[in-house]
Design an enzyme around this catalytic site. Structure first.
Site, PDB file in Angstrom:
ATOM      1  N   PHE A   1       2.551   9.662   3.631  1.00 63.16           N
ATOM      2  CA  PHE A   1       2.850   9.517   5.058  1.00 63.16           C
ATOM      3  C   PHE A   1       3.194   8.080   5.441  1.00 63.16           C
ATOM      4  CE2 PHE A   1      -1.780   9.205   4.598  1.00 63.16           C
ATOM      5  CZ  PHE A   1      -2.031   7.984   5.217  1.00 63.16           C
ATOM      6  N   ASP A   2       2.920   7.127   4.551  1.00 60.67           N
ATOM      7  CA  ASP A   2       3.258   5.735   4.864  1.00 60.67           C
ATOM      8  C   ASP A   2       3.245   4.930   3.575  1.00 60.67           C
ATOM      9  OD1 ASP A   2       3.898   3.484   6.278  1.00 60.67           O
ATOM     10  OD2 ASP A   2       1.914   3.168   7.144  1.00 60.67           O
TER      11      ASP A   2
ATOM     12  N   TYR B   1      -8.633   8.489  11.335  1.00 63.78           N
ATOM     13  CA  TYR B   1      -8.141   8.881  12.661  1.00 63.78           C
ATOM     14  C   TYR B   1      -8.953  10.005  13.295  1.00 63.78           C
ATOM     15  CZ  TYR B   1      -4.225   5.934  11.402  1.00 63.78           C
ATOM     16  OH  TYR B   1      -3.456   4.859  11.028  1.00 63.78           O
TER      17      TYR B   1
ATOM     18  N   PHE C   1      -5.490   5.901  -0.106  1.00 65.06           N
ATOM     19  CA  PHE C   1      -4.635   4.708  -0.128  1.00 65.06           C
ATOM     20  C   PHE C   1      -4.781   3.976  -1.456  1.00 65.06           C
ATOM     21  CE2 PHE C   1      -5.084   5.122   4.500  1.00 65.06           C
ATOM     22  CZ  PHE C   1      -3.817   4.807   4.950  1.00 65.06           C
TER      23      PHE C   1
ATOM     24  N   ILE D   1      -7.775   0.831  10.875  1.00 61.44           N
ATOM     25  CA  ILE D   1      -8.826   1.852  10.826  1.00 61.44           C
ATOM     26  C   ILE D   1     -10.059   1.300  10.107  1.00 61.44           C
ATOM     27  CG2 ILE D   1      -7.262   3.825  10.993  1.00 61.44           C
ATOM     28  CD1 ILE D   1      -7.454   4.144   7.954  1.00 61.44           C
TER      29      ILE D   1
ATOM     30  N   TYR E   1       0.830  -1.203   0.000  1.00 62.13           N
ATOM     31  CA  TYR E   1       0.000   0.000   0.000  1.00 62.13           C
ATOM     32  C   TYR E   1       0.866   1.254   0.000  1.00 62.13           C
ATOM     33  CZ  TYR E   1       1.210   0.511   4.919  1.00 62.13           C
ATOM     34  OH  TYR E   1       1.909   0.671   6.084  1.00 62.13           O
TER      35      TYR E   1
END
Length: 254
Positions: free
Chosen positions: A175-176, A219, A235, A193, A165
């Site tokens: 961010f990831d 979040y 994502f 999540i 991902y």
């Protein structure tokens, strides 16, 4: 809230420096720096580490709109080393505590502004994305788009999934990313999540989907540091494999 000037820590470091240097004369600021011996490198590293630590706090203070007199910081450090303080320890403690309070107020105000901005931007992004061809919006508000449709099994929430991902904010800030790490991520689908738990269950093994996840399915109003409060997340997820719930236990039992 974090404290910007951990006075006790800085004082401890300065005391340590004083102990190391109490037998030495003050060196002129213009003298060349020599880092030949281990002792020289040690002394320099202690000073540089304190400077680096303070630089981060000074930068934040300036970004929050409070001016910093760097020359006086250096003067205070030097006079602290030589026990020539112009303020008492109690006065400095009170001043630094007041500074902490001012900075925390600034942080909270900045966080509230960022959260409000993220909320408005998220709504605009979700509305625009919803209208795009190929985008499906579920009852929960989750939006998804099929990039590649696989033919394998679909997971349920209790299963463990193996995925690749990339996660970004709506402005494209990454961010990831398991792709960047070069290693797929594996986790129980019901431990992430809500937007992931719902979305990945729609996928067959071999599929690649794009998810746009509203803050309430991510979040919420929490600021994670890399993800501002009220952020909609984007994502791209590729489902590589599924480990069915109970499969590991069954394998161990044989």
């Amino acid at each position: 809230m974090k404290s910007i000037y951990k006075y006790s820590l800085v004082a401890l470091a300065v005391v340590g420096l004083t102990a190391c240097n109490q037998e030495q004369e003050a060196v002129a600021a213009t003298a060349p720096v020599e880092l030949k011996t281990e002792a020289q490198k040690e002394a320099y590293s202690v000073g540089a580490s304190i400077g680096t630590y303070m630089a981060g706090h000074i930068k934040e203070q300036e970004e929050l709109g409070l001016k910093v007199d760097r020359e006086l910081i250096v003067t205070g450090f030097s006079e602290g080393l030589n026990s020539e303080l112009k303020l008492t320890q109690e006065e400095m403690q009170t001043i630094l505590q007041t500074l902490d309070e001012k900075l925390n107020e600034k942080r909270q105000a900045q966080a509230a502004l960022l959260a409000e901005k993220a909320s408005a931007e998220s709504k605009a992004f979700l509305d625009a994305n919803k209208a795009k061809e190929g985008v499906v919006t579920t009852d929960s508000g989750l939006q998804y788009e099929v990039i590649t449709e696989g033919t394998g099994d679909k997971p349920v929430a209790e299963d463990t999934v193996k995925v690749h991902y990339v996660g970004t904010l709506t402005d494209g800030t990454e961010f990831d990313s398991s792709v960047a790490r070069g290693e797929p991520a594996t986790f129980p689908l019901n431990r992430v999540i809500p937007g992931w738990t719902e979305g990945v269950q729609l996928m067959s093994v071999g599929s690649k989907y794009k998810f746009v996840i509203p803050a309430e399915l991510a979040y919420g109003d929490r600021d994670t540091g890399t993800i501002p409060a009220n952020s909609t997340l984007v994502f791209e997820v590729e489902l590589l494999d599924i480990e069915k719930a109970g499969a590991a236990e069954a394998a161990h039992a044989h």
